[in-house]
Design a protein around this motif. Structure first.
Motif, mmCIF file in Angstrom:
data_model
loop_
_atom_site.group_PDB
_atom_site.id
_atom_site.type_symbol
_atom_site.label_atom_id
_atom_site.label_comp_id
_atom_site.label_asym_id
_atom_site.label_seq_id
_atom_site.Cartn_x
_atom_site.Cartn_y
_atom_site.Cartn_z
ATOM 1 N N PRO A 101 1.046 -1.427 0.362
ATOM 2 C CA PRO A 101 -0.082 -0.249 0.034
ATOM 3 C C PRO A 101 0.794 1.371 -0.104
ATOM 4 O O PRO A 101 2.107 1.651 0.158
ATOM 5 N N SER A 102 0.322 2.360 -0.376
ATOM 6 C CA SER A 102 1.029 3.425 -0.402
ATOM 7 C C SER A 102 0.563 4.222 0.798
ATOM 8 O O SER A 102 -0.858 3.835 1.288
ATOM 9 N N PRO A 103 1.099 5.641 1.189
ATOM 10 C CA PRO A 103 0.789 5.669 2.594
ATOM 11 C C PRO A 103 -0.332 6.752 2.050
ATOM 12 O O PRO A 103 -0.546 5.670 3.539
ATOM 13 N N SER A 104 -1.112 6.657 1.136
ATOM 14 C CA SER A 104 -2.217 7.706 1.220
ATOM 15 C C SER A 104 -3.232 6.170 1.392
ATOM 16 O O SER A 104 -3.865 5.982 1.956
ATOM 17 N N THR A 105 -2.514 5.339 0.540
ATOM 18 C CA THR A 105 -4.066 4.145 0.806
ATOM 19 C C THR A 105 -4.199 3.044 1.971
ATOM 20 O O THR A 105 -5.050 3.011 2.862
ATOM 21 N N LEU A 106 -2.933 3.352 2.774
ATOM 22 C CA LEU A 106 -3.113 2.491 4.066
ATOM 23 C C LEU A 106 -3.587 3.864 5.539
ATOM 24 O O LEU A 106 -4.067 3.175 6.036
ATOM 25 N N LEU A 107 -3.844 5.045 5.165
ATOM 26 C CA LEU A 107 -4.478 5.991 5.908
ATOM 27 C C LEU A 107 -5.612 5.785 6.078
ATOM 28 O O LEU A 107 -6.213 5.866 6.471
ATOM 29 N N TYR A 108 -6.305 5.519 4.459
ATOM 30 C CA TYR A 108 -6.887 5.560 4.137
ATOM 31 C C TYR A 108 -7.427 4.204 5.015
ATOM 32 O O TYR A 108 -9.100 3.791 5.845
ATOM 33 N N THR A 109 -6.756 2.919 4.827
ATOM 34 C CA THR A 109 -7.510 1.738 5.105
ATOM 35 C C THR A 109 -7.415 1.492 6.855
ATOM 36 O O THR A 109 -8.642 1.031 7.049
ATOM 37 N N ASN A 110 -6.364 2.375 7.221
ATOM 38 C CA ASN A 110 -6.297 1.842 8.758
ATOM 39 C C ASN A 110 -7.386 2.827 9.577
ATOM 40 O O ASN A 110 -8.316 3.343 10.199
ATOM 41 N N TYR A 111 -7.744 3.677 8.382
ATOM 42 C CA TYR A 111 -8.493 5.206 9.261
ATOM 43 C C TYR A 111 -10.246 4.290 9.433
ATOM 44 O O TYR A 111 -10.272 4.420 10.435
ATOM 45 N N ILE A 112 -10.798 3.408 8.255
ATOM 46 C CA ILE A 112 -11.757 2.917 8.353
ATOM 47 C C ILE A 112 -11.894 1.384 9.389
ATOM 48 O O ILE A 112 -12.904 1.758 9.999
ATOM 49 N N GLU A 202 -10.758 9.558 0.040
ATOM 50 C CA GLU A 202 -11.246 9.171 -1.387
ATOM 51 C C GLU A 202 -10.237 9.857 -1.913
ATOM 52 O O GLU A 202 -9.375 9.878 -3.319
ATOM 53 N N TRP A 203 -10.410 11.093 -2.353
ATOM 54 C CA TRP A 203 -9.830 12.263 -3.050
ATOM 55 C C TRP A 203 -7.991 12.062 -2.656
ATOM 56 O O TRP A 203 -7.560 11.580 -3.497
ATOM 57 N N MET A 204 -7.933 11.750 -1.153
ATOM 58 C CA MET A 204 -5.749 11.792 -1.204
ATOM 59 C C MET A 204 -6.112 10.483 -2.499
ATOM 60 O O MET A 204 -5.111 9.837 -2.439
ATOM 61 N N PHE A 205 -6.809 9.329 -2.122
ATOM 62 C CA PHE A 205 -6.475 8.159 -3.297
ATOM 63 C C PHE A 205 -5.873 8.038 -4.806
ATOM 64 O O PHE A 205 -5.236 7.517 -5.220
ATOM 65 N N TRP A 206 -7.225 8.813 -5.070
ATOM 66 C CA TRP A 206 -7.186 8.527 -6.345
ATOM 67 C C TRP A 206 -5.906 9.689 -6.268
ATOM 68 O O TRP A 206 -5.254 10.030 -8.127
ATOM 69 N N ASP A 207 -5.638 11.171 -5.713
ATOM 70 C CA ASP A 207 -4.173 12.233 -6.232
ATOM 71 C C ASP A 207 -3.262 11.215 -5.757
ATOM 72 O O ASP A 207 -2.392 11.823 -6.235
ATOM 73 N N GLY A 208 -3.259 10.141 -5.107
ATOM 74 C CA GLY A 208 -1.731 9.538 -5.045
ATOM 75 C C GLY A 208 -1.800 8.113 -5.788
ATOM 76 O O GLY A 208 -0.436 8.251 -6.438
ATOM 77 N N ALA A 209 -2.315 7.719 -6.718
ATOM 78 C CA ALA A 209 -2.014 6.963 -7.952
ATOM 79 C C ALA A 209 -1.994 7.479 -9.084
ATOM 80 O O ALA A 209 -1.259 7.384 -9.110
ATOM 81 N N TYR A 210 -2.660 9.447 -8.904
ATOM 82 C CA TYR A 210 -1.573 10.110 -10.450
ATOM 83 C C TYR A 210 -0.640 10.343 -9.591
ATOM 84 O O TYR A 210 0.075 10.168 -10.935
#
Lengths: 217, 217, 217, 217
Positions: A101-112, A202-210
């Motif tokens: 996982p990227s940092p943004s992905t890990l942030l999102y998954t651990n948040y939920i 969600e925004w950060m997830f797309w931004d992180g991918a870009y």
């Protein structure tokens, strides 16, 4: 006014930014570089697994049959989607089975995951709602903009706008409204904050991918 | 070789980067801009609260009196430290009582909270270990470099190297080693990964403070 | 020897007592008083809901797609069974929708819920295994003893021995063995204890139904 | 009317039965058979450990410094009490270090552990309240009835009525009232039910000790 209407109004500015962010613009008009799309798919596969775990955890905290079953069913749906990714796109693009996982992905998954384990259940329920609702709205928006068959991401975009997912989204919103209707003002406010934070993620997830975001160390 | 020795070797490259990163260099020689220090303190206060919650959650998953008490005591220590921050530095710098976490702070806190709730307990224990051990080692390193009383951050640096915290760190490492000694190879490997990830998140925490990291949306 | 073989050997004395206890004997030969059967059904409905929650919670603690999905699927199956009870037998016998658990039922459900939240996941997995395996073995045993169509509990007994449930049981045992194979001796011992305790609680569940157990205060 | 006043009124019938149950009557007048007292002490030691774990788990679900610290402190207090039991009475009576819980003890401990992990936090807080409040009231009642120094259980009874425990009880009630004041009617009702159930389990704990309750299989 339903809680979901207030919640949507509250995240509208972030949602608008999601629609116009480069990733979604370029996905929509077919100019998104292939390596960014592949990066995104791999992160999405990681995300869906953790999303599924979170939905299961929320199911475990419910207290009536309908709710327990709804969230266990959502979980199964998320894992099924993850498997489909692996079986179709992962094979097509020759991706490794294991995804970091990227940092943004890990942030999102651990948040939920954290909300599902520690917060009151009403709050946990709306922390996972953007991944249903925002995702669906963005998918519909991109789908509606398609006017030819030349977009290399057509197959993905079509899936975005599927009927089955639409039914799950509707059910998830209805559950959130049902729980909000029984919650006091303080809990409703916490629900708005959690919904907003997850929309931001969600925004950060797309931004992180870009950005094809990497760990700095 | 003890698990903790392997774990330290494994994170040595990240630890070395932590020692030489601008935040710690400038804290050490007294040139760190005051607003970066203040940003750091506020994030630290937020972190300590969530660190305390995590330590309590781990205490709840332990199965003998000594371990339950050790982690409940660690939690009390973390919250006590957070309160001290508020009562001394927060008052001194006129900071607001409520702190909004930066993305890196939220990533770190939700990572450890999630480990405490979902992972096997051996893994949860080492996910919180860097905040004891890395933090202590960095504090000692900076303390040892002080050669005059002119550093405006002297009071903070002195606290870094306190005896009470040293005892807690030693106990936390001993518990990790004790649990690792009873774990199989697969679990030990997962423990190394969690310790490494949390060490990486320590780096990001200091880096985020130095960047005075903001949310993009 | 597989872990499941050792586990079965270990609970064989309790299993033998379950086969010969009055509830199952009288269910098998059709002499079980109807009010005891009704008491049992109501407790079973309560149990299945909490069993479903527990299975969801375990799903949330898994780390690969197959396991997350397996337990979310088990949960859906349990809730589906609970609903079937309500829609068929509850209607037939005019039972109230809400069921108050007896002490033995509450002991069993809270034991598995606690294991799912606090224990390492291998232990949680085998704490729910008796409700698959013991239940299935008892069902098959009773089914095999039927030699006429006069048993008033025939419809229930037939369901006991269904193919779908058999597949779930087999999968649950296979997962337990897979996890035990990767566990060290200490964890395997804890797994035996949890499996034994839950088997004991199966006995108490049937005994409580036969006694039509009430709260003393 | 404070929530705690309504809650007490609601459990008054069970509380009255606790005061007059044989265990407490005979403890009070000194006629309780020694083996029943010893059985009780061993179960109490097991209970306190799990009570401590539960209090830690609740601490982890709190969201402000004061609450996190209060429950981590309660946990430390419970484990400290457990250790005192082992170091004084266990040594005196030559008891084994490891205690097997009776069915009633296991029901009580798993009930509170489950509430701490799954219920909304307001409900979890009052599920542990009877062990503070009922226990304290019973202790004070028995202490007040003492009129000579011949009671062999004097040392135990004196401890019952200590000042430190009194402060913890007061704080726990205040927290419950504070949380109830912010809860809606539905949550307040769930809080009453959880408080009542845990009070019932207090009764069963004493009753189980008096019966020297065994597992039937």
């Amino acid at each position: 006014m339903k809680w979901s209407e207030r919640a949507w109004e509250n995240v509208k500015p972030i949602y608008d930014k999601i629609l116009t962010m480069p990733f979604n613009q370029e996905l929509s008009n077919g100019t998104l570089p292939k390596e960014k799309f592949i990066f995104y798919l791999a992160q999405d596969a990681y995300y869906l697994l953790e999303f599924g775990r979170t939905l299961s955890a929320i199911s475990g905290r419910m207290q009536n049959a309908e709710m327990i079953m709804a969230f266990a069913g959502f979980s199964t749906g998320a894992i099924f989607a993850e498997r489909s990714l692996h079986e179709s796109y992962f094979a097509e693009f020759g991706l490794a089975n294991q995804v970091q996982p990227s940092p943004s992905t890990l942030l999102y998954t651990n948040y939920i995951l954290s909300q599902a384990a520690y917060a009151n259940v009403e709050v946990a329920v709306v922390a996972v709602l953007p991944c249903f609702w925002i995702y669906k709205a963005v998918g519909d928006h991109i789908f509606a903009q398609q006017d030819n068959d030349q977009n290399p991401y057509k197959r993905w975009i079509d899936m975005y706008a599927g009927i089955e997912f639409a039914a799950a989204v509707e059910k998830a919103i209805a559950i959130a409204d049902q729980m909000a209707a029984q919650a006091n003002a303080e809990t409703q406010a916490k629900m708005l904050l959690a919904f907003e934070m997850a929309t931001r993620l969600e925004w950060m997830f797309w931004d992180g991918a870009y950005q094809m975001e990497k760990w700095k160390v």
